[in-house]
Scaffold this motif. Structure first.
Motif, mmCIF file in Angstrom:
data_model
loop_
_atom_site.group_PDB
_atom_site.id
_atom_site.type_symbol
_atom_site.label_atom_id
_atom_site.label_comp_id
_atom_site.label_asym_id
_atom_site.label_seq_id
_atom_site.Cartn_x
_atom_site.Cartn_y
_atom_site.Cartn_z
ATOM 1 N N GLY A 204 -7.879 31.088 -55.941
ATOM 2 C CA GLY A 204 -7.193 31.020 -57.224
ATOM 3 C C GLY A 204 -7.177 32.302 -58.037
ATOM 4 N N PHE A 205 -7.401 33.441 -57.388
ATOM 5 C CA PHE A 205 -7.273 34.720 -58.080
ATOM 6 C C PHE A 205 -5.791 35.006 -58.299
ATOM 7 C CE2 PHE A 205 -11.583 35.085 -56.872
ATOM 8 C CZ PHE A 205 -12.160 36.148 -57.547
ATOM 9 N N SER A 206 -5.492 35.929 -59.209
ATOM 10 C CA SER A 206 -4.126 36.391 -59.452
ATOM 11 C C SER A 206 -3.985 37.813 -58.940
ATOM 12 C CB SER A 206 -3.815 36.379 -60.951
ATOM 13 O OG SER A 206 -3.909 35.082 -61.459
ATOM 14 N N LEU A 207 -2.762 38.164 -58.601
ATOM 15 C CA LEU A 207 -2.477 39.522 -58.159
ATOM 16 C C LEU A 207 -2.546 40.468 -59.349
ATOM 17 C CD1 LEU A 207 -1.526 41.385 -55.857
ATOM 18 C CD2 LEU A 207 0.812 40.860 -56.575
ATOM 19 N N PHE A 208 -3.251 41.576 -59.192
ATOM 20 C CA PHE A 208 -3.309 42.616 -60.215
ATOM 21 C C PHE A 208 -2.554 43.863 -59.759
ATOM 22 C CE2 PHE A 208 -5.278 46.183 -62.461
ATOM 23 C CZ PHE A 208 -5.117 45.759 -63.767
ATOM 24 N N GLY A 209 -2.603 44.155 -58.463
ATOM 25 C CA GLY A 209 -1.895 45.318 -57.919
ATOM 26 C C GLY A 209 -1.754 45.182 -56.419
ATOM 27 N N ASP A 210 -0.576 45.537 -55.908
ATOM 28 C CA ASP A 210 -0.307 45.418 -54.484
ATOM 29 C C ASP A 210 0.376 46.696 -54.012
ATOM 30 O OD1 ASP A 210 0.283 44.650 -51.901
ATOM 31 O OD2 ASP A 210 1.724 43.102 -52.468
ATOM 32 N N TYR A 211 -0.327 47.449 -53.192
ATOM 33 C CA TYR A 211 0.172 48.705 -52.665
ATOM 34 C C TYR A 211 0.065 48.660 -51.149
ATOM 35 C CZ TYR A 211 -0.477 49.710 -57.551
ATOM 36 O OH TYR A 211 -0.416 49.640 -58.910
ATOM 37 N N GLU A 212 0.657 49.598 -50.484
ATOM 38 C CA GLU A 212 0.743 49.544 -49.029
ATOM 39 C C GLU A 212 -0.609 49.301 -48.352
ATOM 40 O OE1 GLU A 212 2.185 52.293 -45.283
ATOM 41 O OE2 GLU A 212 2.904 52.763 -47.283
ATOM 42 N N VAL A 213 -1.634 50.034 -48.745
ATOM 43 C CA VAL A 213 -2.943 49.903 -48.097
ATOM 44 C C VAL A 213 -4.041 49.546 -49.096
ATOM 45 C CG1 VAL A 213 -2.337 51.437 -46.186
ATOM 46 C CG2 VAL A 213 -3.359 52.388 -48.256
ATOM 47 N N TYR A 214 -3.659 48.962 -50.220
ATOM 48 C CA TYR A 214 -4.619 48.659 -51.283
ATOM 49 C C TYR A 214 -4.159 47.399 -52.001
ATOM 50 C CZ TYR A 214 -8.274 50.104 -54.591
ATOM 51 O OH TYR A 214 -9.434 50.193 -55.328
ATOM 52 N N LEU A 215 -5.113 46.517 -52.322
ATOM 53 C CA LEU A 215 -4.819 45.256 -52.991
ATOM 54 C C LEU A 215 -5.844 45.048 -54.092
ATOM 55 C CD1 LEU A 215 -3.136 42.551 -52.880
ATOM 56 C CD2 LEU A 215 -4.954 41.682 -51.391
ATOM 57 N N MET A 216 -5.396 44.568 -55.251
ATOM 58 C CA MET A 216 -6.297 44.272 -56.374
ATOM 59 C C MET A 216 -6.013 42.849 -56.846
ATOM 60 S SD MET A 216 -6.065 47.836 -58.523
ATOM 61 C CE MET A 216 -4.289 47.968 -58.454
ATOM 62 N N VAL A 217 -7.069 42.053 -56.974
ATOM 63 C CA VAL A 217 -6.944 40.686 -57.474
ATOM 64 C C VAL A 217 -7.869 40.520 -58.669
ATOM 65 C CG1 VAL A 217 -6.292 39.759 -55.210
ATOM 66 C CG2 VAL A 217 -8.697 39.748 -55.896
ATOM 67 N N GLU A 218 -7.559 39.526 -59.507
ATOM 68 C CA GLU A 218 -8.396 39.277 -60.673
ATOM 69 C C GLU A 218 -8.450 37.788 -60.981
ATOM 70 O OE1 GLU A 218 -6.896 41.181 -64.201
ATOM 71 O OE2 GLU A 218 -4.935 40.225 -64.021
ATOM 72 N N LYS A 219 -9.530 37.405 -61.633
ATOM 73 C CA LYS A 219 -9.692 36.040 -62.133
ATOM 74 C C LYS A 219 -10.645 36.125 -63.310
ATOM 75 C CE LYS A 219 -10.383 31.272 -60.848
ATOM 76 N NZ LYS A 219 -9.125 30.803 -61.416
ATOM 77 N N ASP A 220 -10.239 35.529 -64.409
ATOM 78 C CA ASP A 220 -11.024 35.568 -65.634
ATOM 79 C C ASP A 220 -11.350 37.016 -65.981
ATOM 80 O OD1 ASP A 220 -10.854 32.752 -65.719
ATOM 81 O OD2 ASP A 220 -12.602 32.574 -64.416
ATOM 82 N N GLU A 221 -12.614 37.391 -65.976
ATOM 83 C CA GLU A 221 -13.018 38.731 -66.403
ATOM 84 C C GLU A 221 -13.359 39.675 -65.253
ATOM 85 O OE1 GLU A 221 -12.945 39.712 -69.659
ATOM 86 O OE2 GLU A 221 -12.076 37.733 -70.042
#
Length: 116
Positions: free
Chosen positions: A26-43
């Motif tokens: 249930g995380f949300s996408l924060f950033g999506d790049y070719e070889v890098y991914l960032m997810v977030e949830k709450d804090e």
């Protein structure tokens, strides 16, 4: 002044990492790049870098996530049949925390803990 920490963990396959963290946890996408991914949830945010040659059985990536609803997280993990290490089931630890652990598709260890 330090304001936050965002762990960076290895991933072999961005689609599998996306599915686990976004669709199952249930995380949300924060950033999506070719070889890098960032997810977030709450804090919290977790970042992932591509490491195609990673042997998951030799991966020592670990994150400790504090929560105030450990029972809900544990139930979600059980209901979704997420992978837990043998010693990863919910238990009270001598250091005053109630904890359980999950393994993501690359065997990064996620330990969830709540003060008791």
């Amino acid at each position: 002044m330090l304001t936050s920490i965002n762990p960076k963990l290895p991933m072999r396959n961005k689609a599998a990492t996306w599915e686990f963290y976004i669709e199952k946890l249930g995380f949300s996408l924060f950033g999506d790049y070719e070889v890098y991914l960032m997810v977030e949830k709450d804090e919290i945010q977790i970042h992932f870098f591509e490491f195609r040659d990673l042997n998951p059985l030799e991966n020592y990536g670990q994150v400790y996530i504090r929560t105030n609803n450990i029972e809900e997280w544990y139930k979600q993990a059980i209901d979704k049949k997420l992978m837990m290490p043998k010693a990863g089931h919910l238990e009270t630890k001598p250091w005053g925390m109630k904890e359980f652990s999950l393994l993501d598709p690359d065997h990064n260890l996620l330990t969830f803990g709540q003060d008791i």
